[in-house]
Design a protein around this motif. Structure first.
Motif, mmCIF file in Angstrom:
data_model
loop_
_atom_site.group_PDB
_atom_site.id
_atom_site.type_symbol
_atom_site.label_atom_id
_atom_site.label_comp_id
_atom_site.label_asym_id
_atom_site.label_seq_id
_atom_site.Cartn_x
_atom_site.Cartn_y
_atom_site.Cartn_z
ATOM 1 N N LEU A 105 0.804 -1.303 -0.053
ATOM 2 C CA LEU A 105 0.166 -0.146 -0.107
ATOM 3 C C LEU A 105 0.796 1.412 -0.046
ATOM 4 O O LEU A 105 0.587 2.042 -0.776
ATOM 5 N N HIS A 106 1.859 1.209 0.942
ATOM 6 C CA HIS A 106 2.729 2.470 0.850
ATOM 7 C C HIS A 106 3.656 2.544 -0.153
ATOM 8 O O HIS A 106 4.017 3.608 -0.720
ATOM 9 N N VAL A 107 4.010 1.488 -0.825
ATOM 10 C CA VAL A 107 4.745 1.406 -1.877
ATOM 11 C C VAL A 107 4.159 1.980 -3.341
ATOM 12 O O VAL A 107 4.812 2.919 -3.947
ATOM 13 N N TRP A 108 2.887 1.476 -3.467
ATOM 14 C CA TRP A 108 2.107 2.056 -4.351
ATOM 15 C C TRP A 108 1.779 3.576 -4.248
ATOM 16 O O TRP A 108 1.792 4.552 -5.254
ATOM 17 N N HIS A 115 4.565 9.278 -10.147
ATOM 18 C CA HIS A 115 4.017 9.063 -11.292
ATOM 19 C C HIS A 115 4.889 7.880 -12.111
ATOM 20 O O HIS A 115 5.225 7.977 -13.170
ATOM 21 N N GLN A 116 5.119 6.871 -11.373
ATOM 22 C CA GLN A 116 5.800 5.467 -11.786
ATOM 23 C C GLN A 116 4.536 4.635 -11.830
ATOM 24 O O GLN A 116 3.430 4.621 -11.453
ATOM 25 N N ASP A 117 5.008 3.639 -12.677
ATOM 26 C CA ASP A 117 4.237 2.421 -13.004
ATOM 27 C C ASP A 117 4.058 1.726 -11.419
ATOM 28 O O ASP A 117 4.961 1.519 -10.859
ATOM 29 N N LEU A 118 2.659 1.281 -11.462
ATOM 30 C CA LEU A 118 2.396 0.555 -10.040
ATOM 31 C C LEU A 118 3.065 -0.915 -10.242
ATOM 32 O O LEU A 118 2.715 -1.524 -11.066
ATOM 33 N N SER A 119 4.067 -1.133 -9.168
ATOM 34 C CA SER A 119 4.579 -2.468 -9.114
ATOM 35 C C SER A 119 4.917 -2.785 -7.745
ATOM 36 O O SER A 119 5.177 -1.665 -6.838
ATOM 37 N N PHE A 120 5.127 -4.053 -7.581
ATOM 38 C CA PHE A 120 5.708 -4.549 -6.090
ATOM 39 C C PHE A 120 6.423 -5.566 -6.042
ATOM 40 O O PHE A 120 6.055 -6.731 -6.620
ATOM 41 N N MET A 121 7.704 -5.663 -5.484
ATOM 42 C CA MET A 121 8.471 -6.806 -5.343
ATOM 43 C C MET A 121 8.306 -7.011 -3.826
ATOM 44 O O MET A 121 8.894 -6.399 -3.206
ATOM 45 N N LEU A 122 8.187 -8.056 -3.525
ATOM 46 C CA LEU A 122 8.037 -8.710 -2.302
ATOM 47 C C LEU A 122 9.274 -8.263 -1.377
ATOM 48 O O LEU A 122 10.341 -8.678 -1.515
#
Length: 369
Positions: A105-108, A115-122
């Motif tokens: 949530l806070h990474v997004w 203005h970056q593409d939403l992504s997440f690495m564990l």
């Protein structure tokens, strides 16, 4: 053997987590905040770094100390299997849940703001502390239960007498100085997911357990010497920020760090070892708030930083908004919904009669997490 409720340790845990929130909020007003993953205000308040740099060498080690102390109290009424099961529920479950749900949530929010593409690495992000604590529990459980079986031994009597001497505080610093010399961290204050943070945390966790295990003399010692340790710690801090000790930081910072912690223990034992309704509430709220605070910090930063107001006014606004978001979500969501409580390290709700018995037991023995 210490088995009475230690309100000062509860208070220090609450205060340390409160300082953690303030510290993280202040990073957003540093010119390097964005480089370590924080939403950064366009105008900095670099003067804040002066008090921040004083806190930064002892705030995280203090939490590891207190966590080790908490395990001492926990094993007084549990078997080793009971301890591992309880710590799995209270630490491992929130750690995994936090990585999968809270951290993204806070990474997004950060990615949206920039203005970056939403992504997440564990990754554990700010919850790395919980992962370390769980590992330490696994490593030291055999030792802790062995020591528990020797609580009436001559060795413990000798240790308790030794802890009454001022030189004991010097001896307790030696492992931390050794860690600094062997690991040679580029920055002592860089704890998260580093070898330095892991080994320093392990030493602090084990030392915290040992300080409580040794008996009352340690606490009388740090209370008696609290003004001396404060004076020396503050002197070392002044020398550090003036750059006088820059060539010997791996010697001096560990000493300064542990002296600050002894000072906090001394003043805490002197003035905070008493019950209060505020402590009863905050001691339960602190852990869930630690887990969720980054989301509300980033949300507040996203909304407030674009406003055309002075940086200091933004700082105050972000502090108020972050704390308000954390406490409102804790009060009206986390603590009131039974199935959510374990995800944030809280026990499931009990019936009123069972809850009354549990509270009485906690008052006798303490419930340190």
């Amino acid at each position: 053997m210490l088995s009475e409720r230690r309100y000062d340790i509860d208070w220090l845990r609450v205060i340390a987590i409160g300082l953690l929130l303030i510290y993280h909020i202040a990073i957003g007003f540093q010119p390097w905040g964005v480089f370590i993953g924080f939403i950064q205000n366009d105008k900095s308040l670099e003067w804040i770094w002066t008090p921040m740099s004083m806190l930064n060498v002892w705030r995280i080690p203090l939490l590891f100390f207190v966590s080790g102390m908490g395990v001492y109290f926990a094993i007084q009424r549990r078997s080793w299997k009971g301890l591992l099961l309880e710590r799995s529920k209270r630490i491992l479950l929130p750690f995994v849940f936090g990585m999968l749900v809270i951290v993204p949530l806070h990474v997004w929010l950060w990615q949206y703001y920039y203005h970056q593409d939403l992504s997440f690495m564990l990754n554990p992000a700010h919850l790395w502390f919980l992962g370390n604590i769980f590992i330490y529990v696994l490593i030291f459980t055999p030792l802790f239960f062995y020591l528990k079986s020797k609580q009436q031994s001559k060795l413990l009597s000798v240790l308790n007498k030794f802890m009454a001497k001022p030189i004991a505080l010097l001896v307790l610093m030696i492992p931390f100085i050794t860690e600094g010399l062997l690991v040679q961290p580029e920055n002592f204050e860089l704890y998260a997911m580093t070898p330095h943070g892991f080994w320093l945390g392990m030493l602090a966790f084990l030392t915290g357990f040992s300080c409580v295990y040794s008996g009352q003399n340690f606490w009388q010692n740090v209370t008696k010497l609290r003004w001396a340790t404060l004076a020396i710690a503050f002197t070392l801090y002044l020398l550090r920020i003036q750059g006088v000790t820059s060539d010997l930081l791996n010697y001096f910072i560990p000493v300064e760090s542990i002296l600050w912690i002894f000072t906090v223990f001394g003043f805490g034992h002197k003035y905070l070892n008493h019950p209060s309704k505020a402590l009863t509430y905050l001691s339960k709220a602190a852990y869930p708030i630690y887990i969720i605070h980054m989301f509300f910090l980033y949300l507040a930063s996203l909304v407030i930083f674009p406003l055309g107001i002075q940086p200091f006014a933004k700082l105050v606004a972000v502090i108020l908004a972050t704390f308000a978001g954390c406490f409102i979500s804790y009060e009206f969501l986390i603590r009131r919904i039974s199935w959510i409580r374990p995800l944030f390290g809280l026990k499931e709700k009990l019936s009123s009669s069972k809850n009354s018995v549990t509270q009485k037991n906690e008052l006798k023995l303490g419930s340190y997490e």
